[in-house]
Design an enzyme around this catalytic site. Structure first.
Site, PDB file in Angstrom:
ATOM      1  N   GLU A 155       0.823  -1.210   0.000  1.00 37.57           N
ATOM      2  CA  GLU A 155       0.000   0.000   0.000  1.00 37.57           C
ATOM      3  C   GLU A 155       0.859   1.263   0.000  1.00 37.57           C
ATOM      4  O   GLU A 155       0.381   2.349   0.326  1.00 37.57           O
ATOM      5  CB  GLU A 155      -0.941  -0.002   1.205  1.00 37.57           C
ATOM      6  CG  GLU A 155      -1.915  -1.168   1.157  1.00 37.57           C
ATOM      7  CD  GLU A 155      -3.097  -1.002   2.071  1.00 37.57           C
ATOM      8  OE1 GLU A 155      -3.088  -0.106   2.930  1.00 37.57           O
ATOM      9  OE2 GLU A 155      -4.050  -1.774   1.916  1.00 37.57           O
ATOM     10  N   LYS A 163     -15.816  -1.157   2.924  1.00 33.08           N
ATOM     11  CA  LYS A 163     -15.135  -1.572   1.696  1.00 33.08           C
ATOM     12  C   LYS A 163     -16.200  -2.154   0.774  1.00 33.08           C
ATOM     13  O   LYS A 163     -16.838  -3.163   1.121  1.00 33.08           O
ATOM     14  CB  LYS A 163     -14.111  -2.665   2.016  1.00 33.08           C
ATOM     15  CG  LYS A 163     -12.914  -2.204   2.867  1.00 33.08           C
ATOM     16  CD  LYS A 163     -12.155  -3.423   3.364  1.00 33.08           C
ATOM     17  CE  LYS A 163     -10.775  -3.081   3.886  1.00 33.08           C
ATOM     18  NZ  LYS A 163     -10.159  -4.254   4.579  1.00 33.08           N
TER      19      LYS A 163
HETATM   20  C1  2PG Z   1      -7.324  -3.552   5.609  1.00 28.76           C
HETATM   21  C2  2PG Z   1      -7.006  -3.466   4.130  1.00 28.76           C
HETATM   22  C3  2PG Z   1      -6.418  -2.146   3.758  1.00 28.76           C
HETATM   23  P1  2PG Z   1      -6.741  -5.683   2.813  1.00 28.76           P
HETATM   24  O1  2PG Z   1      -7.076  -4.559   6.253  1.00 28.76           O
HETATM   25  O2  2PG Z   1      -7.907  -2.609   6.139  1.00 28.76           O
HETATM   26  O3  2PG Z   1      -5.311  -1.804   4.566  1.00 28.76           O
HETATM   27  O4  2PG Z   1      -6.171  -4.529   3.756  1.00 28.76           O
HETATM   28  O5  2PG Z   1      -7.316  -5.026   1.595  1.00 28.76           O
HETATM   29  O6  2PG Z   1      -5.567  -6.571   2.513  1.00 28.76           O
HETATM   30  O7  2PG Z   1      -7.800  -6.403   3.589  1.00 28.76           O
HETATM   31 MG    MG Z   2      -8.177  -3.675   8.050  1.00 24.39          MG
END
Ligand code: 2PG
Ligand code: MG
Length: 424
Positions: free
Chosen positions: A205, A337
Site C-alpha cells: 500500500e 469496503k
Molecule cells: C485492511 C485493508 C487495507 P486488505 O485490512 O484494512 O489496509 O487490507 O485489503 O488486505 O484487507
Molecule cells: Mg483492516
C-alpha cells in the site's frame, strides 16, 4: 427512463499484478463507464466471496470464470433494465446469485457491474460524488495515511499490518495530505538513519516495509516522524493502527510472531492499552479477530472512551454484523469496503446503519487496488468523514488522493477537520 444498453467484461490487473474483473456499462443515452474490482490480502472470511479460477494461469488467481459470468449470466438480466436508480440494479444483482455471499457468480463480478452502473449513471450528473450528493457543499474526508506496513502487506516484517498517521489538526484536505506526506518522508529518513537502507522500498500500500525489532519500534518511529515533521503529536497529527488481528490467530491465541509472544484477547487489549498510553494513538482497527465478539466488547469497554475502535473483518461492511456490533457495544467505528459487500448499495446500507448509531465511518481501499478513483467520490458523496487509501506512494493510492484534491479545487467543499466521533 435510462436503460442499460450493453455490458462488457474482461480480465485486467490490479496493483499487485493479480487479475481482477473489469466491466464497462453503456447506457442507452451513450453514457459509458468502466469499473475494476479491488481485492484484499487480509480478507475476512465473512466477506462477499470473489471467484478465482484456480489452475496454472496467474498462479490460480485468474478471473475468467467471473468475467464469463458477467457476460453470460449478469448481462442478459440487466441489459434493458431501468438504470435511473442504480440502487434498483444492485437489488436485482443480488437476486441473481443463489448464494448470499455472491460466491457463485463471484462478488468480484457483481461488484464490477454495480460500480460501473453507478459510474455510468453519474456521467450525466458530472461526477459520482454529485450523483450521491446533488446539492450543497461536499464533505472532504480526513485521510488516514499508511506510514509503516507489516502483516500480509509487507512479508510480516512486523505484526501490526498498518501504522498510519491521521493529520487530525490540519485545516483543509490539501494541508492534511501534505502533513501526512511529510510524516512518511521523515519516517523514511529516520529509518535510514537507524540503518534501514531499504526504507526506499514500498510495501503493497505504499508504506515502508521495515524489519523492525517489534511493534513498539514501529510506533516509536512514526511518533518520532511526527515530531521531526514539525507537528505536535496528538494535536496536529496522531497515530492510527490496523492490527488485522484475524491474521494473527494461532491455536485460539493472538500471536505477535515478531516478539515471540502469544496473547489471549484480554492480554492483547491490555497490550494495546499500554501502547495508547505511550503513543498518540487515536484509532485502532481490527484489534481483535473477526469472530471474537467478546474480545471486541472488552476492548470497547476498556478503551472505547479514548480510542476509536474500528471494525473491518468483524463487520465486513455487512449491516447485520454492524447491527450486532451496536447491540454488543463491540466497537465505535466501521470500515467500509465496497467489495466486502458486493454492491455499492450494500456498502451504503452498512455505512448508514453505523452512522445512525453515532459511529465514525471510514471508507477504505483494498491492498490490491486499481488506478481508478471512484473511492474518493464514494467517500465524499456519502459524507463518510474519513478515508483510508494506503500511503502517499504508488499510483493506485495517489489516484484517490488526487481526485480528492481535484474536488477540493473545483467544488464547493468543507473539510471533515477532526474525525467526527473521536473520543479523546
Ligand atoms: C485492511 C485493508 C487495507 P486488505 O485490512 O484494512 O489496509 O487490507 O485489503 O488486505 O484487507
Ligand atoms: Mg483492516
Amino acid at each position: 427512463m435510462t436503460t442499460i444498453a450493453a455490458v462488457a467484461a474482461w480480465e485486467a490487473l490490479d496493483s499487485r499484478g493479480k487479475p481482477t474483473v473489469a466491466v464497462a456499462v453503456t447506457l442507452d443515452d451513450g453514457s459509458r463507464a468502466t469499473a475494476l474490482a479491488p481485492s484484499g490480502a487480509s480478507a475476512g472470511s465473512h466477506e462477499a466471496r470473489e471467484l478465482r479460477d484456480g489452475g496454472h494461469r496467474y498462479r490460480g488467481a485468474g478471473v475468467r470464470q467471473a468475467v464469463n459470468h458477467v457476460i453470460d449470466r449478469i448481462a442478459p438480466r440487466v441489459v434493458g433494465a431501468d438504470a435511473d436508480e442504480p440502487a434498483d440494479i444492485d437489488a436485482l444483482l443480488v437476486t441473481l446469485d443463489p448464494r448470499a455471499d455472491l460466491g457463485d457468480l463471484g462478488a468480484n463480478a457483481v461488484l464490477a457491474v454495480s460500480l460501473a452502473t453507478w459510474r455510468a449513471v453519474a456521467r450525466r450528473r458530472g461526477s459520482l460524488a454529485r450523483l450521491l450528493q446533488p446539492e450543497g457543499a461536499l464533505l472532504l474526508p480526513m485521510p488516514m495515511v499508511n506510514v509503516v506496513s507489516g502483516g500480509a502487506h509487507a512479508g510480516r516484517l512486523i505484526d501490526i499490518q498498518d501504522v498510519l498517521v491521521i493529520p487530525n489538526g490540519a485545516p483543509d484536505f490539501a494541508t492534511a495530505l501534505e502533513w501526512a506526506s511529510r510524516v512518511r518522508a521523515e519516517a523514511a529518513v529516520l529509518a535510514q538513519e537507524h540503518g534501514y537502507e531499504t526504507a526506499v522500498l514500498v510495501a503493497d500500500e505504499g508504506g515502508l516495509g521495515l524489519p523492525l525489532p517489534g511493534n513498539r519500534a514501529a510506533l516509536q518511529l512514526v511518533a518520532d516522524a511526527i515530531e521531526r515533521a514539525g507537528l505536535e503529536p496528538g494535536r496536529d497529527a496522531s497515530i492510527a493502527l490496523d492490527l488485522a488481528a484475524t491474521q494473527l490467530v494461532r491455536d485460539g491465541l493472538y500471536e505477535l510472531a515478531g516478539e515471540g509472544r502469544r496473547l489471549d484477547s484480554a492480554a492483547l487489549v491490555a497490550e494495546v492499552a499500554e501502547w495508547a498510553d505511550a503513543f498518540p494513538i487515536l484509532s485502532v482497527e481490527d484489534l481483535l479477530g473477526e469472530d471474537d465478539w467478546e474480545g471486541w466488547s472488552l476492548a470497547t469497554a476498556t478503551l472505547g472512551d479514548r480510542v476509536r475502535l474500528v471494525g473491518d473483518d468483524l463487520f465486513v461492511t455487512d449491516p447485520r454484523r454492524v447491527e450486532r456490533g451496536i447491540l454488543d457495544r463491540a466497537a465505535n467505528a466501521v470500515l467500509i469496503k465496497v467489495n466486502q459487500s458486493g454492491t455499492v448499495s450494500g456498502a451504503f446500507a452498512a455505512l448508514t446503519r453505523a452512522r445512525a448509531a453515532g459511529w465514525d465511518t471510514i471508507v477504505s481501499a483494498r491492498s490490491g487496488d486499481t488506478e481508478q478513483s471512484w473511492l474518493a467520490d464514494l467517500a465524499v458523496g456519502w459524507s463518510a468523514g474519513q478515508i483510508k487509501v494506503g500511503s502517499t506512494h504508488r499510483s493506485e493510492r495517489t489516484a484517490k488522493w488526487n481526485r480528492l484534491l481535484e474536488l477540493e479545487a473545483t467544488e464547493k467543499t468543507v473539510f471533515a477537520r477532526s474525525p467526527m466521533g473521536v473520543r479523546r
